[in-house]
Design a protein around this motif. Structure first.
Motif, PDB file in Angstrom:
ATOM      1  N   ASN A 163      -2.176   5.304  -6.572  1.00 13.39           N
ATOM      2  CA  ASN A 163      -1.837   7.226  -5.653  1.00 13.39           C
ATOM      3  C   ASN A 163      -0.210   6.861  -6.167  1.00 13.39           C
ATOM      4  O   ASN A 163       0.785   7.640  -5.844  1.00 13.39           O
ATOM      5  CB  ASN A 163      -1.575   6.475  -4.492  1.00 13.39           C
ATOM      6  CG  ASN A 163      -2.300   6.934  -3.269  1.00 13.39           C
ATOM      7  OD1 ASN A 163      -3.126   8.612  -3.665  1.00 13.39           O
ATOM      8  ND2 ASN A 163      -2.577   6.395  -2.066  1.00 13.39           N
ATOM      9  N   ARG A 164      -0.081   6.541  -7.624  1.00 11.18           N
ATOM     10  CA  ARG A 164       1.430   6.766  -8.156  1.00 11.18           C
ATOM     11  C   ARG A 164       2.020   7.837  -8.804  1.00 11.18           C
ATOM     12  O   ARG A 164       2.815   8.223  -8.484  1.00 11.18           O
ATOM     13  CB  ARG A 164       0.808   5.620  -9.841  1.00 11.18           C
ATOM     14  CG  ARG A 164      -0.298   6.056 -10.635  1.00 11.18           C
ATOM     15  CD  ARG A 164       0.055   5.235 -12.438  1.00 11.18           C
ATOM     16  NE  ARG A 164       1.141   4.831 -12.488  1.00 11.18           N
ATOM     17  CZ  ARG A 164       0.993   3.555 -13.572  1.00 11.18           C
ATOM     18  NH1 ARG A 164       0.403   3.100 -13.941  1.00 11.18           N
ATOM     19  NH2 ARG A 164       2.441   4.145 -13.892  1.00 11.18           N
ATOM     20  N   HIS A 165       0.671   8.450  -8.820  1.00  8.98           N
ATOM     21  CA  HIS A 165       0.784   9.806  -8.767  1.00  8.98           C
ATOM     22  C   HIS A 165       2.024  10.860  -7.700  1.00  8.98           C
ATOM     23  O   HIS A 165       2.049  11.888  -7.903  1.00  8.98           O
ATOM     24  CB  HIS A 165      -0.506  11.393  -9.353  1.00  8.98           C
ATOM     25  CG  HIS A 165      -1.195  10.861  -7.536  1.00  8.98           C
ATOM     26  ND1 HIS A 165      -2.271   9.635  -7.360  1.00  8.98           N
ATOM     27  CD2 HIS A 165      -1.386  11.443  -6.978  1.00  8.98           C
ATOM     28  CE1 HIS A 165      -2.699  10.416  -6.548  1.00  8.98           C
ATOM     29  NE2 HIS A 165      -2.468  11.394  -6.479  1.00  8.98           N
ATOM     30  N   ARG A 166       1.858  10.885  -6.677  1.00  9.18           N
ATOM     31  CA  ARG A 166       2.448  10.794  -5.159  1.00  9.18           C
ATOM     32  C   ARG A 166       3.805  10.048  -5.607  1.00  9.18           C
ATOM     33  O   ARG A 166       4.870  10.152  -4.276  1.00  9.18           O
ATOM     34  CB  ARG A 166       1.360   9.980  -4.411  1.00  9.18           C
ATOM     35  CG  ARG A 166       0.410  10.893  -4.311  1.00  9.18           C
ATOM     36  CD  ARG A 166      -0.488  10.527  -2.788  1.00  9.18           C
ATOM     37  NE  ARG A 166      -0.076  11.660  -1.988  1.00  9.18           N
ATOM     38  CZ  ARG A 166      -0.514  11.458  -0.742  1.00  9.18           C
ATOM     39  NH1 ARG A 166      -1.497  10.800  -0.238  1.00  9.18           N
ATOM     40  NH2 ARG A 166       0.140  11.819   0.289  1.00  9.18           N
ATOM     41  N   VAL A 167       3.989   9.162  -6.449  1.00 12.07           N
ATOM     42  CA  VAL A 167       5.525   8.453  -5.920  1.00 12.07           C
ATOM     43  C   VAL A 167       6.696   8.741  -7.253  1.00 12.07           C
ATOM     44  O   VAL A 167       5.910   9.296  -8.101  1.00 12.07           O
ATOM     45  CB  VAL A 167       5.394   7.018  -6.166  1.00 12.07           C
ATOM     46  CG1 VAL A 167       6.708   6.234  -6.094  1.00 12.07           C
ATOM     47  CG2 VAL A 167       4.206   7.079  -5.182  1.00 12.07           C
ATOM     48  N   GLU A 176       0.712  -1.259  -0.184  1.00 11.69           N
ATOM     49  CA  GLU A 176      -0.250  -0.109  -0.280  1.00 11.69           C
ATOM     50  C   GLU A 176       0.940   1.201  -0.009  1.00 11.69           C
ATOM     51  O   GLU A 176       1.972   1.478   0.859  1.00 11.69           O
ATOM     52  CB  GLU A 176      -1.091  -0.166   1.059  1.00 11.69           C
ATOM     53  CG  GLU A 176      -2.672  -1.178   0.939  1.00 11.69           C
ATOM     54  CD  GLU A 176      -3.108  -1.488   2.667  1.00 11.69           C
ATOM     55  OE1 GLU A 176      -2.523  -0.855   3.497  1.00 11.69           O
ATOM     56  OE2 GLU A 176      -3.507  -1.321   2.323  1.00 11.69           O
ATOM     57  N   VAL A 177       0.948   1.981  -1.013  1.00 15.64           N
ATOM     58  CA  VAL A 177       1.223   2.886  -1.097  1.00 15.64           C
ATOM     59  C   VAL A 177       0.289   4.651  -0.605  1.00 15.64           C
ATOM     60  O   VAL A 177      -0.751   4.904  -1.080  1.00 15.64           O
ATOM     61  CB  VAL A 177       1.496   3.825  -2.653  1.00 15.64           C
ATOM     62  CG1 VAL A 177       1.755   5.750  -2.103  1.00 15.64           C
ATOM     63  CG2 VAL A 177       2.906   2.726  -2.952  1.00 15.64           C
ATOM     64  N   PHE A 178       0.729   4.807   0.740  1.00 17.60           N
ATOM     65  CA  PHE A 178      -0.662   6.364   1.620  1.00 17.60           C
ATOM     66  C   PHE A 178      -1.843   5.192   1.675  1.00 17.60           C
ATOM     67  O   PHE A 178      -2.675   5.772   1.360  1.00 17.60           O
ATOM     68  CB  PHE A 178      -0.699   7.519   0.431  1.00 17.60           C
ATOM     69  CG  PHE A 178       0.763   8.159   0.723  1.00 17.60           C
ATOM     70  CD1 PHE A 178       1.585   8.664   1.675  1.00 17.60           C
ATOM     71  CD2 PHE A 178       1.236   8.091  -0.857  1.00 17.60           C
ATOM     72  CE1 PHE A 178       2.458   9.449   1.609  1.00 17.60           C
ATOM     73  CE2 PHE A 178       2.495   8.598  -0.226  1.00 17.60           C
ATOM     74  CZ  PHE A 178       3.033   9.426   0.850  1.00 17.60           C
ATOM     75  N   GLY A 179      -1.612   4.405   1.960  1.00 21.25           N
ATOM     76  CA  GLY A 179      -3.066   3.824   2.679  1.00 21.25           C
ATOM     77  C   GLY A 179      -3.957   2.831   1.411  1.00 21.25           C
ATOM     78  O   GLY A 179      -4.694   2.303   1.391  1.00 21.25           O
ATOM     79  N   ARG A 180      -3.117   2.879  -0.124  1.00 22.36           N
ATOM     80  CA  ARG A 180      -4.286   2.114  -1.071  1.00 22.36           C
ATOM     81  C   ARG A 180      -3.297   2.082  -1.581  1.00 22.36           C
ATOM     82  O   ARG A 180      -1.742   1.537  -2.083  1.00 22.36           O
ATOM     83  CB  ARG A 180      -4.543   4.011  -1.829  1.00 22.36           C
ATOM     84  CG  ARG A 180      -5.152   4.707  -1.804  1.00 22.36           C
ATOM     85  CD  ARG A 180      -6.482   3.991  -0.860  1.00 22.36           C
ATOM     86  NE  ARG A 180      -7.750   3.490  -1.393  1.00 22.36           N
ATOM     87  CZ  ARG A 180      -8.686   3.021  -1.699  1.00 22.36           C
ATOM     88  NH1 ARG A 180      -8.814   2.449  -0.117  1.00 22.36           N
ATOM     89  NH2 ARG A 180      -9.480   2.516  -2.671  1.00 22.36           N
ATOM     90  N   PRO A 181      -3.616   1.235  -3.158  1.00 24.37           N
ATOM     91  CA  PRO A 181      -2.737   0.520  -3.986  1.00 24.37           C
ATOM     92  C   PRO A 181      -1.798   0.958  -4.526  1.00 24.37           C
ATOM     93  O   PRO A 181      -2.365   2.448  -4.852  1.00 24.37           O
ATOM     94  CB  PRO A 181      -3.564  -0.265  -4.519  1.00 24.37           C
ATOM     95  CG  PRO A 181      -5.054  -0.723  -4.045  1.00 24.37           C
ATOM     96  CD  PRO A 181      -5.308   0.404  -3.390  1.00 24.37           C
ATOM     97  N   TRP A 182      -0.773   1.034  -5.833  1.00 26.61           N
ATOM     98  CA  TRP A 182      -0.073   1.233  -6.175  1.00 26.61           C
ATOM     99  C   TRP A 182      -0.977   2.633  -6.997  1.00 26.61           C
ATOM    100  O   TRP A 182      -0.779   3.349  -7.243  1.00 26.61           O
ATOM    101  CB  TRP A 182       1.763   0.784  -6.696  1.00 26.61           C
ATOM    102  CG  TRP A 182       1.724   1.491  -8.046  1.00 26.61           C
ATOM    103  CD1 TRP A 182       1.636   0.931  -9.720  1.00 26.61           C
ATOM    104  CD2 TRP A 182       2.544   2.336  -8.265  1.00 26.61           C
ATOM    105  NE1 TRP A 182       2.347   1.695 -10.047  1.00 26.61           N
ATOM    106  CE2 TRP A 182       3.010   2.719  -9.436  1.00 26.61           C
ATOM    107  CE3 TRP A 182       2.889   3.124  -7.136  1.00 26.61           C
ATOM    108  CZ2 TRP A 182       3.690   3.404 -10.017  1.00 26.61           C
ATOM    109  CZ3 TRP A 182       4.543   4.177  -7.235  1.00 26.61           C
ATOM    110  CH2 TRP A 182       4.956   4.016  -9.031  1.00 26.61           C
ATOM    111  N   ARG A 183      -1.859   1.733  -7.886  1.00 26.37           N
ATOM    112  CA  ARG A 183      -2.314   2.696  -9.237  1.00 26.37           C
ATOM    113  C   ARG A 183      -2.727   3.325  -8.711  1.00 26.37           C
ATOM    114  O   ARG A 183      -3.391   4.144  -9.601  1.00 26.37           O
ATOM    115  CB  ARG A 183      -2.622   1.151 -10.259  1.00 26.37           C
ATOM    116  CG  ARG A 183      -4.111   0.168  -9.137  1.00 26.37           C
ATOM    117  CD  ARG A 183      -4.873  -0.569  -9.937  1.00 26.37           C
ATOM    118  NE  ARG A 183      -6.380  -0.914  -8.824  1.00 26.37           N
ATOM    119  CZ  ARG A 183      -5.498  -1.974  -8.126  1.00 26.37           C
ATOM    120  NH1 ARG A 183      -3.864  -2.529  -8.348  1.00 26.37           N
ATOM    121  NH2 ARG A 183      -6.937  -2.656  -7.794  1.00 26.37           N
TER     122      ARG A 183
END
Length: 257
Positions: free
Chosen positions: A74-78, A65-72
């Motif tokens: 929240n990918r814009h935050r990485v 999880e990236v910030f509590g959500r799947p990568w797809r």
């Protein structure tokens, strides 16, 4: 349960190639505003771990999880800085174009690159000391300059979490210092960076926390507590040269306490 405040949470992660595990049973949480170093021998699965986070390779099991959500979601935050060796540096494109590519998630594919986008890319280049190289072809850059260009490409995204695959590898001293300064600026602004790193001498100087990996997680936590000779022996399997480096790193750490 999901925790949206954690930049990255990995639970029970196993990745295999041709049924042979590369990393397995990895559990690891990253706290906000931390600089995290990932260390381990060649073949330990360090790059595989980052690529798993970004869904670039399939996993056998586990949850990321990236910030509590799947990568797809929240990918814009990485932001991502790949290994320099994986890039085709002969591709005919300018340095400014390379950095502007970091904005494609915001611009959208097949949509025009506007003046404000190029200005943002230029500011990122200036931030890493590469402003005067914007029109140069990437093939004309030195190794350190190439690394700075890719750092600028990540910075222009203004991400909350940065994944960096060996950004310090084979760079000159000035570039290394630039990267360190950028990392500390990220931390000061509340951003998080996860960095694959090989120089054992600088681990406690550069990073708040460390993940020691050899296919499994050997240890993780604050660098001042986790980066010990015992954990280094467990991570690197008693390799003489590396343990000599580790001993020197331990001495430096003890002197700083």
């Amino acid at each position: 349960m999901s925790n949206s405040t954690l930049p990255l949470s990995i639970q029970d992660l196993t990745v295999a190639w041709h049924r042979k595990p590369v990393i397995w049973d990895v559990e690891f949480d990253v706290q906000p505003g931390e600089l995290v170093g990932i260390v381990g021998p060649n073949g330990a699965g360090k790059s595989t771990l980052l690529k798993s986070v970004m869904d670039l390779i399939p996993r056998v099991s586990g949850r990321i999880e990236v910030f509590g959500r799947p990568w797809r979601e929240n990918r814009h935050r990485v932001g991502y800085v790949p290994q320099r060796e994986t890039v085709d540096w002969d591709f005919p494109v300018s340095v400014l174009d390379v950095v502007t590519m970091g904005l494609f998630g915001r611009i959208g594919w097949l949509r025009p690159v506007l003046k404000r986008h190029r200005e943002a890319a230029q500011r990122a280049l200036e931030r890493v000391g590469m402003g005067e190289y914007s029109d140069r072809q990437i093939s004309q850059l030195s190794g350190g300059q190439q690394q700075r260009a890719f750092l600028a490409r990540a910075l222009v995204q203004e991400a909350d979490l940065y994944l960096m695959d060996e950004p310090f590898a084979a760079v000159d001293a000035a570039t290394e210092q630039t990267i360190v300064e950028i990392l500390r600026e990220m931390r000061a602004s509340g951003r998080t960076a996860i960095v694959i790193h090989h120089d054992l001498h600088t681990v406690t100087d550069y990073f708040d926390s460390v993940l020691m990996l050899n296919m499994r997680v050997v240890a993780s936590g604050p660098a001042s507590h986790v980066f010990t000779r015992e954990n280094l022996e467990r991570t690197y399997g008693g390799r003489l040269t590396l343990l000599e480096e580790a001993t020197e790193a331990m001495r430096r750490q003890e002197k700083s306490l």
